[in-house]
Each structure stands twice: as C-alpha cells, then as structure tokens.
Write an enzyme that holds these catalytic residues in place. Structure first.
Site, PDB file in Angstrom:
ATOM      1  N   ARG A  80     -10.437 -38.765  17.050  1.00  0.00           N
ATOM      2  CA  ARG A  80     -11.169 -40.047  17.097  1.00  0.00           C
ATOM      3  C   ARG A  80     -10.198 -41.189  16.796  1.00  0.00           C
ATOM      4  O   ARG A  80      -9.406 -41.086  15.844  1.00  0.00           O
ATOM      5  CB  ARG A  80     -12.337 -40.012  16.101  1.00  0.00           C
ATOM      6  CG  ARG A  80     -13.396 -41.063  16.410  1.00  0.00           C
ATOM      7  CD  ARG A  80     -14.623 -40.881  15.585  1.00  0.00           C
ATOM      8  NE  ARG A  80     -14.760 -41.969  14.618  1.00  0.00           N
ATOM      9  CZ  ARG A  80     -15.814 -42.125  13.821  1.00  0.00           C
ATOM     10  NH1 ARG A  80     -16.802 -41.249  13.873  1.00  0.00           N
ATOM     11  NH2 ARG A  80     -15.871 -43.130  12.977  1.00  0.00           N
ATOM     12  N   ARG A  96     -10.993 -33.868  11.068  1.00  0.00           N
ATOM     13  CA  ARG A  96     -11.591 -34.348  12.327  1.00  0.00           C
ATOM     14  C   ARG A  96     -10.528 -34.979  13.229  1.00  0.00           C
ATOM     15  O   ARG A  96     -10.591 -34.859  14.453  1.00  0.00           O
ATOM     16  CB  ARG A  96     -12.707 -35.362  12.039  1.00  0.00           C
ATOM     17  CG  ARG A  96     -13.447 -35.746  13.318  1.00  0.00           C
ATOM     18  CD  ARG A  96     -14.666 -36.587  13.061  1.00  0.00           C
ATOM     19  NE  ARG A  96     -14.319 -37.884  12.503  1.00  0.00           N
ATOM     20  CZ  ARG A  96     -15.205 -38.743  12.010  1.00  0.00           C
ATOM     21  NH1 ARG A  96     -16.488 -38.422  12.012  1.00  0.00           N
ATOM     22  NH2 ARG A  96     -14.823 -39.892  11.529  1.00  0.00           N
ATOM     23  N   ARG A 137     -23.971 -52.405   6.724  1.00  0.00           N
ATOM     24  CA  ARG A 137     -22.642 -52.193   6.143  1.00  0.00           C
ATOM     25  C   ARG A 137     -22.212 -53.333   5.254  1.00  0.00           C
ATOM     26  O   ARG A 137     -21.079 -53.334   4.760  1.00  0.00           O
ATOM     27  CB  ARG A 137     -21.627 -52.060   7.268  1.00  0.00           C
ATOM     28  CG  ARG A 137     -21.534 -50.651   7.789  1.00  0.00           C
ATOM     29  CD  ARG A 137     -20.471 -50.649   8.845  1.00  0.00           C
ATOM     30  NE  ARG A 137     -19.568 -49.565   8.667  1.00  0.00           N
ATOM     31  CZ  ARG A 137     -19.747 -48.372   9.228  1.00  0.00           C
ATOM     32  NH1 ARG A 137     -20.794 -48.126   9.935  1.00  0.00           N
ATOM     33  NH2 ARG A 137     -18.849 -47.435   9.054  1.00  0.00           N
TER      34      ARG A 137
HETATM   35  P1  AP5 Z   1     -19.073 -45.130  12.143  1.00  0.00           P
HETATM   36  O1  AP5 Z   1     -19.055 -44.342  13.382  1.00  0.00           O
HETATM   37  O2  AP5 Z   1     -20.369 -45.464  11.506  1.00  0.00           O
HETATM   38  O3  AP5 Z   1     -18.060 -44.449  11.128  1.00  0.00           O
HETATM   39  P2  AP5 Z   1     -18.106 -44.175   9.533  1.00  0.00           P
HETATM   40  O4  AP5 Z   1     -19.162 -44.842   8.752  1.00  0.00           O
HETATM   41  O5  AP5 Z   1     -16.714 -44.468   9.113  1.00  0.00           O
HETATM   42  O6  AP5 Z   1     -18.564 -42.759   9.477  1.00  0.00           O
HETATM   43  P3  AP5 Z   1     -17.946 -41.421  10.046  1.00  0.00           P
HETATM   44  O7  AP5 Z   1     -18.535 -41.167  11.404  1.00  0.00           O
HETATM   45  O8  AP5 Z   1     -16.466 -41.359   9.940  1.00  0.00           O
HETATM   46  O9  AP5 Z   1     -18.486 -40.453   8.953  1.00  0.00           O
HETATM   47  P4  AP5 Z   1     -19.934 -39.846   8.667  1.00  0.00           P
HETATM   48  O10 AP5 Z   1     -20.372 -40.257   7.310  1.00  0.00           O
HETATM   49  O11 AP5 Z   1     -20.885 -40.074   9.809  1.00  0.00           O
HETATM   50  O12 AP5 Z   1     -19.519 -38.348   8.585  1.00  0.00           O
HETATM   51  P5  AP5 Z   1     -19.590 -37.227   9.711  1.00  0.00           P
HETATM   52  O13 AP5 Z   1     -20.917 -36.605   9.730  1.00  0.00           O
HETATM   53  O14 AP5 Z   1     -19.047 -37.788  11.000  1.00  0.00           O
HETATM   54  O15 AP5 Z   1     -18.325 -46.540  12.390  1.00  0.00           O
HETATM   55  C1  AP5 Z   1     -17.089 -46.617  13.056  1.00  0.00           C
HETATM   56  C2  AP5 Z   1     -16.654 -48.079  13.168  1.00  0.00           C
HETATM   57  O16 AP5 Z   1     -17.619 -48.816  13.947  1.00  0.00           O
HETATM   58  C3  AP5 Z   1     -16.580 -48.864  11.830  1.00  0.00           C
HETATM   59  O17 AP5 Z   1     -15.347 -48.673  11.169  1.00  0.00           O
HETATM   60  C4  AP5 Z   1     -16.763 -50.303  12.339  1.00  0.00           C
HETATM   61  O18 AP5 Z   1     -15.583 -50.803  12.913  1.00  0.00           O
HETATM   62  C5  AP5 Z   1     -17.801 -50.141  13.443  1.00  0.00           C
HETATM   63  N1  AP5 Z   1     -19.179 -50.273  12.951  1.00  0.00           N
HETATM   64  C6  AP5 Z   1     -20.155 -49.311  12.939  1.00  0.00           C
HETATM   65  N2  AP5 Z   1     -21.288 -49.790  12.415  1.00  0.00           N
HETATM   66  C7  AP5 Z   1     -21.043 -51.070  12.087  1.00  0.00           C
HETATM   67  C8  AP5 Z   1     -21.813 -52.100  11.466  1.00  0.00           C
HETATM   68  N3  AP5 Z   1     -23.075 -51.878  11.073  1.00  0.00           N
HETATM   69  N4  AP5 Z   1     -21.233 -53.308  11.267  1.00  0.00           N
HETATM   70  C9  AP5 Z   1     -19.973 -53.547  11.653  1.00  0.00           C
HETATM   71  N5  AP5 Z   1     -19.174 -52.624  12.234  1.00  0.00           N
HETATM   72  C10 AP5 Z   1     -19.699 -51.401  12.448  1.00  0.00           C
HETATM   73  O19 AP5 Z   1     -18.547 -36.186   9.094  1.00  0.00           O
HETATM   74  C11 AP5 Z   1     -17.176 -36.449   9.060  1.00  0.00           C
HETATM   75  C12 AP5 Z   1     -16.413 -35.143   9.336  1.00  0.00           C
HETATM   76  O20 AP5 Z   1     -16.669 -34.226   8.279  1.00  0.00           O
HETATM   77  C13 AP5 Z   1     -16.862 -34.426  10.620  1.00  0.00           C
HETATM   78  O21 AP5 Z   1     -15.756 -33.841  11.217  1.00  0.00           O
HETATM   79  C14 AP5 Z   1     -17.853 -33.367  10.117  1.00  0.00           C
HETATM   80  O22 AP5 Z   1     -17.891 -32.255  10.963  1.00  0.00           O
HETATM   81  C15 AP5 Z   1     -17.267 -33.025   8.752  1.00  0.00           C
HETATM   82  N6  AP5 Z   1     -18.299 -32.654   7.774  1.00  0.00           N
HETATM   83  C16 AP5 Z   1     -19.514 -33.241   7.579  1.00  0.00           C
HETATM   84  N7  AP5 Z   1     -20.171 -32.642   6.573  1.00  0.00           N
HETATM   85  C17 AP5 Z   1     -19.348 -31.659   6.094  1.00  0.00           C
HETATM   86  C18 AP5 Z   1     -19.463 -30.689   5.066  1.00  0.00           C
HETATM   87  N8  AP5 Z   1     -20.551 -30.610   4.284  1.00  0.00           N
HETATM   88  N9  AP5 Z   1     -18.430 -29.854   4.863  1.00  0.00           N
HETATM   89  C19 AP5 Z   1     -17.312 -29.932   5.643  1.00  0.00           C
HETATM   90  N10 AP5 Z   1     -17.145 -30.822   6.658  1.00  0.00           N
HETATM   91  C20 AP5 Z   1     -18.159 -31.675   6.873  1.00  0.00           C
END
Ligand code: AP5
Length: 191
Positions: free
Chosen positions: A133, A127, A88
């Site tokens: 969440r 979501r 990240r």
């Molecule tokens: P993390 O859990 O990694 O969250 P994020 O990167 O913000 O990612 P999301 O889970 O929100 O999104 P995603 O891209 O995975 O999308 P998703 O498939 O879920 O990290 C959370 C926290 O942890 C960070 O803020 C930080 O504090 C910490 N952290 C984690 N890793 C770290 C690191 N390396 N270093 C430091 N801190 C760290 O989809 C999102 C939504 O959209 C879902 O509801 C899904 O059903 C929907 N969706 C998906 N695709 C579609 C589509 N094509 N059409 C319609 N809806 C869709």
C-alpha cells in the site's frame, strides 16, 4: 446500528468492520477506501488526494465531508452503517453530528480499538510487504501515527464527553477481537 470505528493506523478498523458488517447487515464505509478508489480512477478528487495521502496527511475537511455526505445518503445506508476512518479531527466529528442529525440517522456508538504502538508498526510493516500500500512506507507510517496522535486522538474526548465511546482491546487474534466487538456492540447476538 450506526457505528463509528476509531483507532490508530493498523489498529484493525478495516479488518473488524469487514467482519462486523455481515453480523449487523449494514455497509462498511471506509473513507480511506473511498479515497483510494478515487485515486485509482484518477478523478479530480483522486488526483488532489493522492499526494496528501502519500505524505500521511489528512485530506481537507470540505472534500471529505462532501464525499461522505454523498455516500451516507445512498439507499443501502437506511439500516445503518459502520464508518471507518471518519471523523479524524474534532471539526469532522462536529460536521458528522450535524450531518447525521440532518439525515435523521443518529450515531449509536463510537468504538475505539486500543493497540500498542509496537504492534501497530509491526502490522503495517507486514502489510507493506504483503500488499505494498502506497502509504505504508516507514516514513509515511511515522507521519500517519503523528497525525493520529495530534489530530485524531482528541476525537476520543469528543465521544467520551457524549458518553458514546466503547473501548475494545484490539490486540490478539482477529477472531478474539471480533468476539469482543460483537459482545460490546450487539450483545443479543452472543446469547
Ligand atoms: P485509512 O485507509 O483510513 O487508513 P488508516 O486509518 O491509517 O488505517 P489502516 O487502513 O492503515 O488501518 P486499520 O485500522 O483499518 O487496520 P487494518 O484492518 O487495515 O486512511 C488512509 C489515508 O486516507 C489517511 O492517511 C488520509 O490521508 C486519508 N483519509 C482517510 N480518511 C480521512 C478523513 N476522514 N479525513 C482526512 N483524510 C482521510 O489492519 C492493518 C493490518 O493489520 C492489515 O494488514 C491487517 O490484516 C492486519 N491486522 C488486523 N488485525 C490484526 C490482528 N488482530 N492481528 C494481526 N494482524 C492484524
């Protein structure tokens, strides 16, 4: 196959990794999910991470690297992995390169899911309603998007310089996006 999934919050990294892992027969390793597990168990690490995650900030690099190293040296990683949520920032990208070199598991590709800001915000709002969440509140989503822009976007340059990046259009139906990913990451599956 060893892949890193990059993309902003809500770009579908977790959704697509959960599908692709079965095609590639490798584990999906989500650092966010690992952290949420630690928070749910209220371990020392989880207690430290909880407030940071609720603010939408990054958990310190040393904590993340320690957690990732223990996961990447488990037996099920021998055939490869899909890493979602790490690196990240550029320091994490450098640390990952060193770690993978040390454990002789070089990365094949970094896959970037491209999604417009409006779509991200809508997905995360949906979501928030469905799952509640803790970090999907409007204020924390705004901060997570800023942190992505300032700290994580430079990681795209890191992998571009190394000619390892594949960009995928991350908008449309989940199935269409999976198809694009499969074509880009394992073309033989599509023949
Ligand atoms: P993390 O859990 O990694 O969250 P994020 O990167 O913000 O990612 P999301 O889970 O929100 O999104 P995603 O891209 O995975 O999308 P998703 O498939 O879920 O990290 C959370 C926290 O942890 C960070 O803020 C930080 O504090 C910490 N952290 C984690 N890793 C770290 C690191 N390396 N270093 C430091 N801190 C760290 O989809 C999102 C939504 O959209 C879902 O509801 C899904 O059903 C929907 N969706 C998906 N695709 C579609 C589509 N094509 N059409 C319609 N809806 C869709």
């Amino acid at each position: 196959m060893r892949l890193v999934f990059l993309g902003p919050p809500g770009s579908g990294k977790g959704t697509q990794a959960a599908i692709l892992k079965d095609h590639l027969n490798v584990p999906h390793i989500s650092t966010g999910a690992l952290l949420r597990g630690q928070v749910a168990q209220q371990t020392a690490l989880g207690k430290k991470a909880e407030a940071i995650m609720a603010r939408g900030e990054l958990v310190p690099d040393d904590i993340m690297l320690g957690m990732l190293e223990s996961r990447l040296t488990e037996d099920d990683v021998a055939n490869g992995f899909i890493l979602d949520g790490y690196p990240r920032n550029v320091a994490q990208a450098e640390a990952l390169s060193e770690l993978l070199e040390r454990i002789e598991q070089p990365l094949d590709q970094a896959v970037l899911l491209d999604v417009d800001m409006d779509v991200l915000v809508d997905r995360l709002a949906a979501r928030a309603e469905q799952e509640g969440r803790a970090d999907d509140t409007p204020e924390t989503v705004r901060r997570r998007l800023e942190v992505y822009k300032n700290q994580t976007e430079p990681v795209i340059g890191f992998y571009t310089e190394r000619e390892m990046i594949v960009r995928i259009d991350g908008e449309g139906s989940i199935d269409d996006i999976s198809e694009r990913l499969l074509k880009a990451c394992c073309p033989s599956d599509d023949e």
